[in-house]
Write a protein that holds these residues in place. Structure first.
Motif, mmCIF file in Angstrom:
data_model
loop_
_atom_site.group_PDB
_atom_site.id
_atom_site.type_symbol
_atom_site.label_atom_id
_atom_site.label_comp_id
_atom_site.label_asym_id
_atom_site.label_seq_id
_atom_site.Cartn_x
_atom_site.Cartn_y
_atom_site.Cartn_z
ATOM 1 N N LYS A 221 1.743 6.181 -7.209
ATOM 2 C CA LYS A 221 0.605 6.934 -7.734
ATOM 3 C C LYS A 221 0.905 8.432 -7.690
ATOM 4 O O LYS A 221 0.677 9.154 -8.661
ATOM 5 N N GLU A 222 1.468 8.869 -6.577
ATOM 6 C CA GLU A 222 1.811 10.290 -6.442
ATOM 7 C C GLU A 222 2.864 10.692 -7.477
ATOM 8 O O GLU A 222 2.783 11.749 -8.091
ATOM 9 N N LYS B 9 1.048 3.820 -3.167
ATOM 10 C CA LYS B 9 0.673 5.213 -2.935
ATOM 11 C C LYS B 9 1.782 6.146 -3.458
ATOM 12 O O LYS B 9 1.506 7.113 -4.156
ATOM 13 N N GLU C 75 0.833 -1.217 0.000
ATOM 14 C CA GLU C 75 0.000 0.000 0.000
ATOM 15 C C GLU C 75 0.861 1.258 0.000
ATOM 16 O O GLU C 75 0.586 2.214 -0.711
#
Lengths: 397, 185
Positions: free
Chosen positions: B18-19, B15, B11
């Protein structure tokens, strides 16, 4: 009858996170340096071997990409893979090309650009370096994990401690701090190593080599050509080689690397010096494969610098600093200089050539009295091993 | 802390990625190119616009009995009918006597722990798990079996301790495999 082979030029890039260069540019740094060192042109190189493991980087055929960028095309080439010992395999192949009389001048080029992929992907690739289905797919072992299996067994059998292992990191960072080409140029304290987080218990962050980009190159020539090219050839006296099972569960003992032990014995036999457990007495300096601190401890024993179970005591007693029985990893080793997988073995040979010729930074230069150096390069978790002996004296003369 | 509340390495990594990708997309919107300065060095990088996911298809035809028996709760391997060599993992061919005439034999389900580790930093494809312990156990037959050990703290294990093999379903992938369980305190 095999011909004598000498190193006539070496090159070594700065190791580290090399976001400033692509694969061709990174290789060129070492190739141009090696050509300058040997006083040769690209057209003089009759064959070039590229060691690179890849997977994590964009170029699928690095040998031809490097050849094109560096002006080595259309000379014959091949990429070789022996995991983290790929570099030594490249040196071995280039050596055999010259020793056999197939060519007079060959080049071994090591290259890895690991930081083209994010860390979890690189961890994945290296974790698959064993038996994919029965180790990785089902049980998710990682490269630190494989060596941690050895660390657990070694410490249990011989009473070594996590502090002992950290002493290898402290030493190698000490010398890395003195090598401008090292990935990490900072010393670390024992406390800092001991308080670092676990990566694969009982190995901690500072027990592990980093994910590094880098390149290295060596040019090898036949004895006759070498004498014309240089007054200071460094001779390849011996190269021992061995392998071990892909699947670690097929091995009986997790306190030493059988392949490294066999490769060392073979190299010592070739050089005619195999006797006892004080083999350090034949060498001025060694580069050993410290991908993890436990690997350096096992290297001392597999190279017969110490008896089985006594390698960690060499660290406790500081015997592998300059001034000790034998200085080891004055480059900073894989631990601090960095471990660009395919470049590592070629980089060891480049470093030891510079050590023997007394061309490295003063505060990490070994005193050269015996004129011999030894490189210990392990691929995977003792899956492959190469031990290479370099000498200022022409073999057999 | 319950398992569900913990943030897995996957996770966290997803994350971050994705950023990062949103950042590159914004660069691409303004520049027309997927280029960005490296966070540390400032050197200009190109973010690959072509990508693949890879999964392999591996033949297990030659050792299918292993999986057939595993489904039935049995742990078996191959033994050469000609020279008697025992193999684990099972294999179809005997390189020792160069025959390919194997029989399937059941293995002991108890052994002694040879060595172990706990994987703290995980590969991407294992990054959804909590830290797991992997060990190598020697069976009385003289062969070794690598598997996860059902335990939460490696410092509570010791070399030489008795381990028992259990056939389990690996979650969340939900396939049958085997793991070691400490058989003594």
């Amino acid at each position: 009858m095999a011909r004598d082979v000498a190193i006539v030029g070496v090159g070594h890039s700065r190791y580290g996170v090399r976001s400033d260069v692509n694969i061709g540019e990174l290789a060129w740094e070492s190739i141009s340096m090696a050509l300058d060192d040997a006083g040769l042109e690209q057209r003089d190189i009759e064959y070039f071997v590229v060691s690179s493991v890849g997977g994590w980087s964009s170029e699928y055929l690095p040998a031809v990409v490097i050849g094109e960028y560096s002006g080595l095309t259309p000379k014959g080439t091949a990429r070789v893979e022996a995991a983290c010992a790929s570099g030594s395999a490249a040196v071995k192949l280039a050596y055999d090309m010259v020793a056999s009389g197939s060519v007079d001048i060959a080049m071994a080029i090591g290259l890895e650009k690991m930081n083209e992929s994010p860390t979890p992907t690189v961890v994945e690739f290296i974790g698959r370096a064993g038996n994919y289905f029965w180790e990785f797919h089902n049980f998710g072992l990682t490269f630190p994990g494989y060596y941690a299996l050895y660390a657990t067994a070694y410490m249990d059998r011989y009473g070594a401690t996590e502090e002992d292992l950290c002493l290898a990191a402290v030493k190698n960072h000490y010398y890395g701090a003195r090598n401008p080409k090292a990935h990490f140029q900072k010393e670390v304290t024992l406390e800092k190593c001991m308080s670092s987080r676990y990566i694969a218990w009982p190995l901690k962050l500072y027990d592990c080599s980093p994910i590094t980009d880098g390149s290295s190159a060596v040019i090898l020539a036949s004895g006759e050509v070498a004498r014309e090219l240089t007054d200071t050839p460094v001779w390849i006296e011996a190269i021992g080689h061995a392998s071990d099972t892909a699947n670690l569960s097929k091995r009986d003992d997790f306190t030493y690397l059988r392949a490294a032990r066999l490769a060392a014995e073979q190299a010592y036999m070739q050089a005619g010096i195999l006797d006892g457990y004080e083999m350090y007495k034949y060498f001025d300096v060694a580069e050993v494969h410290d991908c993890f601190t436990i690997a350096e401890v096992m290297a001392y024993e597999d190279l017969r610098f110490a008896k089985p179970g006594e390698g960690h005591k060499m660290l406790r007693d500081g015997e592998t600093y300059i001034g000790g029985k034998i200085p080891v990893n004055l480059s900073g080793g894989l631990k601090a200089k960095g471990h660009p997988i395919g470049a590592t073995g070629v980089g060891m040979v480049a470093e030891l050539t510079n050590q023997l010729l007394q061309r490295v930074e003063k505060d990490r230069q070994a005193p050269i009295e015996k004129g011999r150096a030894i490189a210990h390069n392990v691929g995977g978790t003792g899956h492959y091993a190469y031990v290479t002996i370099l000498s200022l004296d022409r073999p057999g003369r | 802390m319950s398992r569900e509340e913990k943030v897995s390495q996957r996770e966290l990594f997803d994350k971050q990625m994705k950023e990062f990708e949103e950042f590159v997309e914004s660069m691409k919107d303004s520049l027309g190119l997927p280029t960005f300065p490296d966070m540390k060095s400032g050197a200009l990088q190109w973010y690959d616009q072509r990508w693949i996911t890879t999964r392999f298809v591996i033949s297990v035809e030659g050792i299918k009995e292993f999986f057939d028996k595993l489904i039935d709760g049995k742990f078996v391997t191959t033994k050469c009918r000609s020279c008697g060599e025992l193999y684990f993992p099972p294999q179809k061919d005997c390189p020792k006597c160069r025959k390919s005439d194997m029989e399937w034999v059941e293995l002991s389900r108890e052994g002694e722990l040879l060595t172990y580790t706990q994987i703290n930093v995980k590969p991407y494809s294992f990054s959804h798990y909590d830290d797991y312990i992997v060990g190598i156990v020697r069976l009385p037959e003289g062969i070794n079996v690598t598997a996860w050990i059902r335990a939460d703290d490696p410092s509570k294990l010791r070399i030489g301790m008795k381990m028992r093999l259990e056939i389990v379903r690996r979650k969340p992938e939900n396939y049958i495999t085997y793991e070691w369980v400490p058989a003594e305190e």
